[in-house]
Design a protein around this motif. Structure first.
Motif, short mmCIF file in Angstrom:
data_model
loop_
_atom_site.label_atom_id
_atom_site.label_comp_id
_atom_site.label_asym_id
_atom_site.label_seq_id
_atom_site.Cartn_x
_atom_site.Cartn_y
_atom_site.Cartn_z
N PRO A 85 0.79 -1.34 -0.03
CA PRO A 85 0.05 -0.17 0.45
C PRO A 85 0.32 1.34 0.38
CG PRO A 85 0.04 -0.63 2.48
CD PRO A 85 1.32 -1.38 1.20
N ILE A 86 -0.04 2.30 -0.44
CA ILE A 86 0.78 3.76 -0.43
C ILE A 86 0.74 4.53 0.93
CG2 ILE A 86 0.98 6.03 -1.87
CD1 ILE A 86 1.14 5.12 -3.62
N TRP A 87 0.67 4.26 1.94
CA TRP A 87 0.93 5.07 3.31
C TRP A 87 2.05 6.32 3.15
CZ3 TRP A 87 1.23 0.06 5.96
CH2 TRP A 87 0.36 -0.47 6.43
N TRP A 88 1.04 7.72 3.52
CA TRP A 88 1.90 8.35 3.49
C TRP A 88 2.29 8.92 2.33
CZ3 TRP A 88 -0.34 11.66 6.53
CH2 TRP A 88 -1.26 11.06 8.46
N GLY A 89 2.03 8.81 1.47
CA GLY A 89 2.97 9.17 -0.43
C GLY A 89 3.61 7.93 -0.32
N ARG A 90 4.63 7.43 0.23
CA ARG A 90 5.23 6.20 -0.51
C ARG A 90 4.79 4.78 0.56
NH1 ARG A 90 6.09 4.78 4.84
NH2 ARG A 90 6.04 6.09 6.75
N PRO A 92 5.26 1.34 3.00
CA PRO A 92 5.48 1.20 4.42
C PRO A 92 7.12 1.38 4.80
CG PRO A 92 3.88 -0.35 3.57
CD PRO A 92 4.73 0.34 2.14
N ALA A 93 7.25 1.68 6.12
CA ALA A 93 8.81 1.42 6.47
C ALA A 93 9.07 -0.09 6.13
CB ALA A 93 8.35 2.21 7.45
N MET A 94 8.40 -0.91 6.88
CA MET A 94 8.86 -2.37 6.45
C MET A 94 9.82 -2.53 5.04
SD MET A 94 9.27 -5.27 7.90
CE MET A 94 7.69 -5.59 8.83
N LEU A 95 9.20 -2.14 4.35
CA LEU A 95 9.71 -2.55 2.44
C LEU A 95 10.84 -1.16 3.01
CD1 LEU A 95 10.05 -3.75 0.00
CD2 LEU A 95 7.95 -1.80 -1.04
N LEU A 96 10.27 0.08 2.79
CA LEU A 96 11.99 0.79 2.94
C LEU A 96 13.18 0.58 3.49
CD1 LEU A 96 9.91 4.38 3.20
CD2 LEU A 96 10.88 3.08 0.73
N HIS A 147 6.74 9.00 -5.30
CA HIS A 147 5.92 7.54 -5.13
C HIS A 147 6.61 6.78 -6.40
CE1 HIS A 147 4.76 3.48 -6.00
NE2 HIS A 147 4.51 3.21 -5.33
N LYS A 148 6.59 7.20 -7.77
CA LYS A 148 7.34 6.88 -8.41
C LYS A 148 8.93 7.04 -8.50
CE LYS A 148 3.44 5.87 -11.27
NZ LYS A 148 3.48 5.91 -12.62
N ILE A 149 9.06 8.37 -8.03
CA ILE A 149 10.39 8.77 -8.43
C ILE A 149 11.60 8.09 -7.46
CG2 ILE A 149 11.83 11.04 -7.96
CD1 ILE A 149 9.59 12.52 -9.14
N LEU A 150 10.63 7.74 -6.66
CA LEU A 150 11.29 7.31 -4.94
C LEU A 150 11.83 5.82 -5.31
CD1 LEU A 150 12.34 6.33 -2.14
CD2 LEU A 150 9.92 6.06 -1.85
N MET A 151 10.46 5.08 -6.10
CA MET A 151 10.89 3.75 -6.52
C MET A 151 11.87 3.76 -7.76
SD MET A 151 9.51 1.91 -4.14
CE MET A 151 9.43 0.53 -4.72
N GLU A 168 -0.77 1.64 -10.16
CA GLU A 168 -0.08 2.62 -8.94
C GLU A 168 -2.07 3.03 -8.83
OE1 GLU A 168 2.30 5.41 -7.26
OE2 GLU A 168 0.76 6.45 -8.72
N PHE A 169 -2.61 1.94 -7.85
CA PHE A 169 -4.50 2.17 -7.76
C PHE A 169 -4.98 2.81 -7.02
CE2 PHE A 169 -3.84 -2.06 -9.53
CZ PHE A 169 -3.85 -2.28 -11.20
N GLY A 170 -5.83 4.38 -7.07
CA GLY A 170 -6.02 5.38 -6.13
C GLY A 170 -7.85 4.28 -5.94
N SER A 171 -8.23 5.35 -5.40
CA SER A 171 -9.72 4.75 -4.58
C SER A 171 -10.06 3.84 -4.21
CB SER A 171 -10.45 5.98 -5.57
OG SER A 171 -10.47 6.98 -5.89
N MET A 172 -8.81 3.06 -3.51
CA MET A 172 -9.64 1.96 -2.85
C MET A 172 -10.05 1.05 -2.17
SD MET A 172 -7.88 -0.34 -5.53
CE MET A 172 -9.20 0.25 -6.26
N GLU A 173 -10.94 2.70 -1.08
CA GLU A 173 -11.49 2.73 -0.30
C GLU A 173 -12.81 2.98 -0.03
OE1 GLU A 173 -9.50 3.96 3.78
OE2 GLU A 173 -8.09 2.23 3.47
N SER A 174 -13.47 2.93 -1.28
CA SER A 174 -13.82 3.42 -2.40
C SER A 174 -15.63 2.65 -2.75
CB SER A 174 -14.13 4.01 -3.35
OG SER A 174 -15.18 4.74 -4.27
#
Length: 195
Positions: A85-90, A92-96, A147-151, A168-174
């Motif tokens: 998932p993308i949390w806070w624009g990036r 998860p800390a686990m993956l980083l 996000h994409k620049i980071l990855m 990169e899928f948005g609106s996933m809680e809708s």
């Protein structure tokens, strides 16, 4: 082709987990994919905390015996798939934290005195499958495509992985998030991918 999937979400009833299942399902139906391995960072209890002290030095990260299994997975893979998932624009800390430890000097890259290092993971490709609560345009317009620049640039291209595909899928809680359509898109991609 050998595919390593790195799954980073603490809940196996999440939409991210459903995407993981579609990657596995599509890959298992693809004659071009010989093998697939899944690394579930949360389930494994991967420790994302980077530690340096008198016993553990940064220059020795590429030979840390605790991480040899994970280095071997990266060496083995032709394609590395990240599901998160993308949390806070990036991510998860686990993956980083995984990147902090695995993309070590003299394993993932080598400094040679130039502006940029030599990427040692050349020839591999990557796929990033990410979900977020906000709309799909949010990272692009509000966060400057961070996000994409980071990855792509800061992580994967730095270590030599030039070919990077994004879902990169948005609106996933809708309820209008078109979940089934997006899940099928990932399934079809992995079912058909040739390299």
């Amino acid at each position: 082709m050998k595919v390593l999937v790195i799954y980073t979400h603490p809940n196996h009833r999440s939409l991210s987990y459903a995407f993981l299942q579609k990657v596995i399902q599509g890959s298992s139906e693809n004659k071009n994919i010989a093998e697939i391995q899944v690394l579930d960072l949360y389930e494994e209890g991967f420790d994302p905390v980077l530690v340096f002290n008198e016993n553990k030095r940064r220059r020795d990260m590429h030979i840390d015996p605790k991480l040899e299994k994970h280095r071997e997975q990266i060496r083995w893979a032709d394609k590395i798939v990240f599901v998160y998932p993308i949390w806070w624009g990036r991510p998860p800390a686990m993956l980083l934290g995984y990147f902090d430890q695995m993309f070590a000097s003299n394993f993932a890259y080598r400094d040679h005195g130039g502006l940029l290092p030599e990427g040692l993971l050349k020839g591999k490709s990557a796929v990033c499958i990410s979900t977020m609560k906000g709309p799909a345009f949010y990272p692009l317009y509000w966060l400057g495509n961070a996000h994409k620049i980071l990855m792509r640039k800061a992580l994967l291209q730095y270590v030599g992985i030039r070919k990077v595909k994004f879902f990169e899928f948005g609106s996933m809680e809708s309820p209008k998030g078109k979940h089934e359509k997006k899940l099928n898109q990932v399934f079809q991609y992995f079912k058909a991918i040739a390299q």
